[in-house]
Design a protein around this motif. Structure first.
Motif, PDB file in Angstrom:
ATOM      1  N   THR A  19      14.696 -18.304   9.163  1.00 17.80           N
ATOM      2  CA  THR A  19      13.429 -19.031   9.252  1.00 17.80           C
ATOM      3  C   THR A  19      12.290 -18.136   9.742  1.00 17.80           C
ATOM      4  O   THR A  19      12.489 -17.251  10.581  1.00 17.80           O
ATOM      5  CB  THR A  19      13.542 -20.280  10.149  1.00 17.80           C
ATOM      6  N   LYS A  20      11.124 -18.393   9.202  1.00 18.69           N
ATOM      7  CA  LYS A  20       9.910 -17.692   9.637  1.00 18.69           C
ATOM      8  C   LYS A  20       9.113 -18.547  10.616  1.00 18.69           C
ATOM      9  O   LYS A  20       8.155 -18.081  11.210  1.00 18.69           O
ATOM     10  CB  LYS A  20       9.017 -17.363   8.420  1.00 18.69           C
ATOM     11  N   ASP A  21       9.519 -19.791  10.788  1.00 21.98           N
ATOM     12  CA  ASP A  21       8.825 -20.767  11.634  1.00 21.98           C
ATOM     13  C   ASP A  21       9.383 -20.690  13.059  1.00 21.98           C
ATOM     14  O   ASP A  21      10.555 -21.010  13.300  1.00 21.98           O
ATOM     15  CB  ASP A  21       9.025 -22.168  11.045  1.00 21.98           C
ATOM     16  N   SER A  22       8.553 -20.285  14.002  1.00 19.56           N
ATOM     17  CA  SER A  22       9.022 -20.111  15.382  1.00 19.56           C
ATOM     18  C   SER A  22       9.434 -21.430  16.034  1.00 19.56           C
ATOM     19  O   SER A  22      10.360 -21.452  16.848  1.00 19.56           O
ATOM     20  CB  SER A  22       7.965 -19.406  16.227  1.00 19.56           C
ATOM     21  N   VAL A  23       8.777 -22.525  15.691  1.00 19.46           N
ATOM     22  CA  VAL A  23       9.147 -23.825  16.256  1.00 19.46           C
ATOM     23  C   VAL A  23      10.541 -24.226  15.773  1.00 19.46           C
ATOM     24  O   VAL A  23      11.388 -24.650  16.565  1.00 19.46           O
ATOM     25  CB  VAL A  23       8.095 -24.912  15.898  1.00 19.46           C
ATOM     26  N   GLU A  24      10.791 -24.050  14.483  1.00 16.76           N
ATOM     27  CA  GLU A  24      12.119 -24.351  13.937  1.00 16.76           C
ATOM     28  C   GLU A  24      13.165 -23.430  14.545  1.00 16.76           C
ATOM     29  O   GLU A  24      14.262 -23.857  14.904  1.00 16.76           O
ATOM     30  CB  GLU A  24      12.130 -24.216  12.410  1.00 16.76           C
ATOM     31  N   ARG A  25      12.832 -22.130  14.668  1.00 19.04           N
ATOM     32  CA  ARG A  25      13.764 -21.156  15.235  1.00 19.04           C
ATOM     33  C   ARG A  25      14.149 -21.549  16.666  1.00 19.04           C
ATOM     34  O   ARG A  25      15.326 -21.541  17.023  1.00 19.04           O
ATOM     35  CB  ARG A  25      13.158 -19.744  15.215  1.00 19.04           C
ATOM     36  N   ASN A  26      13.159 -21.907  17.460  1.00 25.42           N
ATOM     37  CA  ASN A  26      13.447 -22.279  18.846  1.00 25.42           C
ATOM     38  C   ASN A  26      14.306 -23.537  18.921  1.00 25.42           C
ATOM     39  O   ASN A  26      15.246 -23.613  19.724  1.00 25.42           O
ATOM     40  CB  ASN A  26      12.152 -22.463  19.622  1.00 25.42           C
ATOM     41  N   ALA A  27      13.997 -24.529  18.090  1.00 24.57           N
ATOM     42  CA  ALA A  27      14.784 -25.768  18.080  1.00 24.57           C
ATOM     43  C   ALA A  27      16.222 -25.488  17.651  1.00 24.57           C
ATOM     44  O   ALA A  27      17.174 -26.007  18.253  1.00 24.57           O
ATOM     45  CB  ALA A  27      14.130 -26.796  17.163  1.00 24.57           C
ATOM     46  N   LEU A  28      16.385 -24.677  16.623  1.00 25.39           N
ATOM     47  CA  LEU A  28      17.724 -24.313  16.166  1.00 25.39           C
ATOM     48  C   LEU A  28      18.479 -23.528  17.241  1.00 25.39           C
ATOM     49  O   LEU A  28      19.670 -23.756  17.462  1.00 25.39           O
ATOM     50  CB  LEU A  28      17.645 -23.480  14.886  1.00 25.39           C
ATOM     51  N   ALA A  58      11.087 -15.472  23.933  1.00 22.84           N
ATOM     52  CA  ALA A  58      11.392 -16.050  25.241  1.00 22.84           C
ATOM     53  C   ALA A  58      12.441 -17.158  25.163  1.00 22.84           C
ATOM     54  O   ALA A  58      13.385 -17.178  25.963  1.00 22.84           O
ATOM     55  CB  ALA A  58      10.121 -16.558  25.914  1.00 22.84           C
ATOM     56  N   THR A  59      12.308 -18.064  24.221  1.00 23.63           N
ATOM     57  CA  THR A  59      13.292 -19.144  24.093  1.00 23.63           C
ATOM     58  C   THR A  59      14.651 -18.577  23.707  1.00 23.63           C
ATOM     59  O   THR A  59      15.687 -19.042  24.200  1.00 23.63           O
ATOM     60  CB  THR A  59      12.828 -20.181  23.053  1.00 23.63           C
ATOM     61  N   LEU A  60      14.654 -17.576  22.868  1.00 22.36           N
ATOM     62  CA  LEU A  60      15.913 -16.947  22.467  1.00 22.36           C
ATOM     63  C   LEU A  60      16.613 -16.322  23.662  1.00 22.36           C
ATOM     64  O   LEU A  60      17.831 -16.452  23.831  1.00 22.36           O
ATOM     65  CB  LEU A  60      15.667 -15.904  21.376  1.00 22.36           C
ATOM     66  N   VAL A  61      15.852 -15.646  24.515  1.00 23.50           N
ATOM     67  CA  VAL A  61      16.431 -15.033  25.715  1.00 23.50           C
ATOM     68  C   VAL A  61      16.917 -16.121  26.668  1.00 23.50           C
ATOM     69  O   VAL A  61      17.997 -16.014  27.248  1.00 23.50           O
ATOM     70  CB  VAL A  61      15.432 -14.080  26.411  1.00 23.50           C
TER      71      VAL A  61
END
Length: 138
Positions: A19-28, A58-61
């Motif tokens: 995904t290129k969408d950071s909101v979707e990436r963070n939710a996933l 940051a959310t990934l970390v």
């Protein structure tokens, strides 16, 4: 995990990577992290290391902190020394939860932190994080 759950997780991890969408990436990332499967950790590290996501990590970390990161000590030290404010603080929090690390890795981490602290170009907040981590070696 059941076969169906593994298939769903596999699809989610692929979407997370693509995904290129950071909101979707963070939710996933949050969703797959809650499943607790160890395969999630490798995908999170891969994403955090991607240069194109350097301002979106940051959310990934934070999600990575839900896993045992004792084998990522030096990598996390580098995130504290080089990441933006949120990434550095998230990595710091993970580091403070690590109970045991290899002595060689600890020495390398100490050296990286010491050299970073000597840098004149550090923001005060980063100097404090690094100094707090160095104090843990006492």
């Amino acid at each position: 995990m059941k076969e169906v759950e593994m298939s769903i997780l596999s699809e989610q991890l692929q979407r997370l990577k693509d995904t290129k969408d950071s909101v979707e990436r963070n939710a996933l990332a949050i969703d797959v992290t809650e499943k607790g499967d160890p395969s999630v950790q490798a995908v999170l590290v891969e994403l955090i290391d991607r240069p194109d996501l350097s301002d979106q990590r940051a959310t990934l970390v934070n999600c990575l902190g839900k896993f045992d990161c004792s084998n990522k000590f030096l990598w996390l030290v580098n995130l504290v020394c080089q990441g933006n404010w949120e990434v550095a603080h998230e990595a710091f929090n993970i580091l403070t939860d690590i109970e045991l690390i290899d002595s060689k890795e600890a020495k390398l981490g100490f050296d990286v932190l010491s050299k970073s602290l000597e840098s004149c170009a550090l923001d005060d907040w980063r100097k404090k994080l690094i100094a707090d981590l160095l104090a843990m070696f006492d």
